[in-house]
Design a protein around this motif. Structure first.
Motif, mmCIF file in Angstrom:
data_model
loop_
_atom_site.group_PDB
_atom_site.id
_atom_site.type_symbol
_atom_site.label_atom_id
_atom_site.label_comp_id
_atom_site.label_asym_id
_atom_site.label_seq_id
_atom_site.Cartn_x
_atom_site.Cartn_y
_atom_site.Cartn_z
ATOM 1 N N UNK A 1 -25.352 -4.859 18.974
ATOM 2 C CA UNK A 1 -24.466 -4.788 17.640
ATOM 3 C C UNK A 1 -25.804 -5.390 16.530
ATOM 4 N N UNK A 2 -26.197 -4.141 15.743
ATOM 5 C CA UNK A 2 -26.881 -4.812 14.412
ATOM 6 C C UNK A 2 -25.919 -5.131 13.337
ATOM 7 N N UNK A 3 -24.921 -4.235 13.294
ATOM 8 C CA UNK A 3 -23.771 -4.679 12.355
ATOM 9 C C UNK A 3 -22.461 -3.796 12.735
ATOM 10 N N UNK A 4 -21.216 -4.128 12.034
ATOM 11 C CA UNK A 4 -20.048 -2.956 12.395
ATOM 12 C C UNK A 4 -19.345 -2.995 10.984
ATOM 13 N N UNK A 5 -18.866 -1.856 10.891
ATOM 14 C CA UNK A 5 -18.175 -1.075 9.641
ATOM 15 C C UNK A 5 -16.741 -0.932 10.246
ATOM 16 N N UNK A 6 -15.688 -1.596 9.718
ATOM 17 C CA UNK A 6 -14.272 -1.387 10.247
ATOM 18 C C UNK A 6 -13.341 -0.886 9.213
ATOM 19 N N UNK B 1 -23.021 -11.335 13.702
ATOM 20 C CA UNK B 1 -23.189 -9.733 13.384
ATOM 21 C C UNK B 1 -22.370 -9.603 11.953
ATOM 22 N N UNK B 2 -23.059 -9.021 11.101
ATOM 23 C CA UNK B 2 -22.582 -8.874 9.734
ATOM 24 C C UNK B 2 -21.422 -7.679 10.121
ATOM 25 N N UNK B 3 -20.081 -7.938 9.020
ATOM 26 C CA UNK B 3 -19.308 -7.212 9.183
ATOM 27 C C UNK B 3 -18.743 -6.765 7.978
ATOM 28 N N UNK B 4 -18.529 -5.289 7.702
ATOM 29 C CA UNK B 4 -17.912 -4.721 6.616
ATOM 30 C C UNK B 4 -16.461 -4.280 6.832
ATOM 31 N N UNK B 5 -15.716 -4.913 6.113
ATOM 32 C CA UNK B 5 -14.310 -4.702 6.262
ATOM 33 C C UNK B 5 -13.778 -3.511 5.204
ATOM 34 N N UNK C 1 -21.930 -0.034 14.270
ATOM 35 C CA UNK C 1 -20.720 0.342 14.895
ATOM 36 C C UNK C 1 -19.552 0.817 14.025
ATOM 37 N N UNK C 2 -19.182 1.884 13.805
ATOM 38 C CA UNK C 2 -18.200 2.131 12.758
ATOM 39 C C UNK C 2 -16.736 2.107 13.676
ATOM 40 N N UNK D 1 -19.686 5.520 6.399
ATOM 41 C CA UNK D 1 -21.016 5.859 6.721
ATOM 42 C C UNK D 1 -22.098 5.409 5.684
ATOM 43 N N UNK D 2 -21.809 5.358 4.403
ATOM 44 C CA UNK D 2 -22.634 4.941 3.464
ATOM 45 C C UNK D 2 -22.796 3.519 3.610
ATOM 46 N N UNK D 3 -21.834 2.550 3.999
ATOM 47 C CA UNK D 3 -22.142 1.175 4.351
ATOM 48 C C UNK D 3 -22.831 0.977 5.679
ATOM 49 N N UNK D 4 -22.662 2.068 6.374
ATOM 50 C CA UNK D 4 -23.565 1.930 7.787
ATOM 51 C C UNK D 4 -25.137 2.207 7.542
ATOM 52 N N UNK D 5 -25.365 3.205 6.631
ATOM 53 C CA UNK D 5 -26.567 3.542 6.274
ATOM 54 C C UNK D 5 -27.438 2.297 5.699
ATOM 55 N N UNK D 6 -26.659 1.579 4.699
ATOM 56 C CA UNK D 6 -27.338 0.561 4.186
ATOM 57 C C UNK D 6 -27.671 -0.735 4.960
#
Length: 474
Positions: A387-392, A411-415, A365-366, A428-433
């Protein structure tokens, strides 16, 4: 100026609040009718000065940088829908006993005696899609119509233009309804109610009350969402014409006086001869594009309004087949390395994002942007299982991060500590990873876009561009 039609505008002192998509046409129309028009506007920049010069050339007075003071002698205020009700201009108008109308109210009052009836739609989410579906269904029935209001053609153009319509499909926002006290639709729908624009309305109760105005004086049908009790409550509270019916729509099997779904078929148990014992097939779920649950609900609401107007079943099916959704509404961008990338930049609030997240099994989720006073607890709690992961990213991303920590700690989160437009490519690059084959990378921000982008369209375009860059490198 009471509730009756105003027939003599000659020399009337009208103040138009706001230079913008509704203010400029309103000023020109009123000036053309002989009113003495003064436009007031808070902003004073190069763009507004150019707009002001155009109006002044016609003989319309414009005051820039002074939207707070009520011009001397004002007999009516016509406001842009976005101006908050607590502005000093409106306080002064109310104290002076001066009516305040929005552009919708003005259009309603200026209709001719043989004007086309309005089928009106509001709700926190799905308004535009439902109105576009409705217009397609009405066209398929051979009716002259247009999607108007908070979408496409302006209502003033529709009621004053040369074109003759049989019926209008009208999208109305809560702002527009707030300023439209005498509007009376043929039939109307409130699709759903969730906290939104509370900074404008002041409370959820005030927001709901403004949405509920759409049912006032309905003649044939008040269409509500069976899954959203608040919409049914608004029907109960509405003062409608004798014989007007409450019509529900549901994703389950419909009870009498409802439209619903049975074995992949959209069916009508409201506008049939014997609704206790029979139902009318209208279309297949596969006729709805895309067939996500909330979009099927939109289709049922559109069908209910069309059926209230007497449209035959075949037109419902043909209209739904003809409908194509706007860009940035659950738009499939591409598949890259077995991962699907979906742009729902239009999901600018939690309710829209919740519907979007419910449509996919496993999501990266972005999200993030401007929260507009929203809270994210319920959204995250309901969606955590998908949710597999979230990018905020964006100004208010911390609110979503905190909700994820509370309700989906696994849920792993990239902030991404960024609010520049380049942040989208990084997201989008983080989400692809983080994504695995079979996952969906979903841009459903649950927030407004203006902290980083001009609008949700630009945000969606940035997402699609970033996905294309991934694809090029794949």
């Amino acid at each position: 100026m009471g509730s009756g039609q105003v027939t003599d505008w000659q020399g009337k002192n009208v103040t138009v609040a706001g230079l913008g998509v509704s203010g400029i046409p309103a000023a020109k129309v009123l000036h053309g009718l002989g009113a003495k028009v003064t436009v007031v506007n808070d902003g004073d920049d190069a763009r507004t000065r150019a707009q002001a010069a155009e109006l002044e050339a016609l003989g319309i007075a414009v005051r820039l940088g002074d939207g707070a003071t009520l011009p001397e002698g004002t007999e009516l205020v016509v406001t842009a829908p976005g101006w908050k009700p607590d502005k000093p201009l409106f306080t002064a108008a109310r104290e002076a006993g001066v009516d305040i109308w929005g552009d919708v109210e003005l259009a309603w009052r200026l209709r001719g005696p043989d004007a086309a009836p309005w089928l009106a739609v509001t709700g926190t989410n799905g308004k535009t899609t439902t109105v576009q579906m409705l217009a397609e269904i009405l066209k398929a029935a051979g009716l002259r119509t247009a999607a108007v209001g908070n979408i496409g053609v302006s209502l003033l153009d529709a009621v004053l233009g040369e074109e003759l319509y049989d019926v209008l499909a009208v999208e109305l926002s809560s702002y527009q309804l707030h300023w439209a006290p005498s509007l009376r639709a043929h039939s109307a729908a409130v699709l759903n109610l969730a906290p939104d624009h509370l900074d404008w309305h002041g409370s959820m109760e005030a927001y709901a009350a403004d949405k509920g105005r759409i049912y006032e004086g309905n003649r044939v049908a008040c269409v509500y969402n069976v899954a959203d009790k608040a919409t049914e409550d608004l029907v109960r509270e509405a003062d409608v014409e004798e014989g007007c019916r409450a019509i529900g729509f549901t994703l389950g099997a419909p009870a009498p006086s409802q439209l619903g779904v049975v074995d992949g078929i959209l069916v009508d148990r409201a506008f049939v001869e014997n609704r206790q014992k029979s139902a009318q097939e209208l279309a297949e779920v596969s006729d709805v594009n895309p067939p996500a649950p909330h979009n099927i609900a939109n289709a049922l609401a559109a069908a209910a309004l069309a059926r209230a107007f007497g449209v035959p079943p075949k037109a419902v099916r043909d209209g739904l087949r003809a409908f194509t959704p706007d860009a940035h509404r659950i738009a499939h961008v591409a598949d890259v390395a077995g991962v699907s990338y979906v742009d729902d930049s239009k999901a600018t609030n939690t309710h829209a994002a919740e519907a979007s997240l419910a449509a996919y099994e496993s999501i990266v989720w972005i999200a993030g942007g401007l929260a507009k006073g929203a809270v994210f607890e319920e959204l995250v709690a309901k969606s955590a299982g998908h949710l597999r992961a979230a990018v905020l990213m964006g100004a208010d991303r911390a609110l979503i991060r905190e909700a994820l920590a509370r309700h989906a700690p696994e849920v792993p989160v990239v902030d991404l500590d960024r609010t520049d437009t380049g942040a989208m490519l990084a997201a989008v690059q983080e989400a692809q990873r983080l994504a695995r084959p079979g996952d969906t990378v979903l841009l459903a921000p649950a927030c407004a876009s203006m902290d980083m982008f001009a609008n949700y369209n630009q945000r969606g375009d940035a997402f699609a561009e970033a996905v294309r860059e991934l694809g090029a490198g794949a």
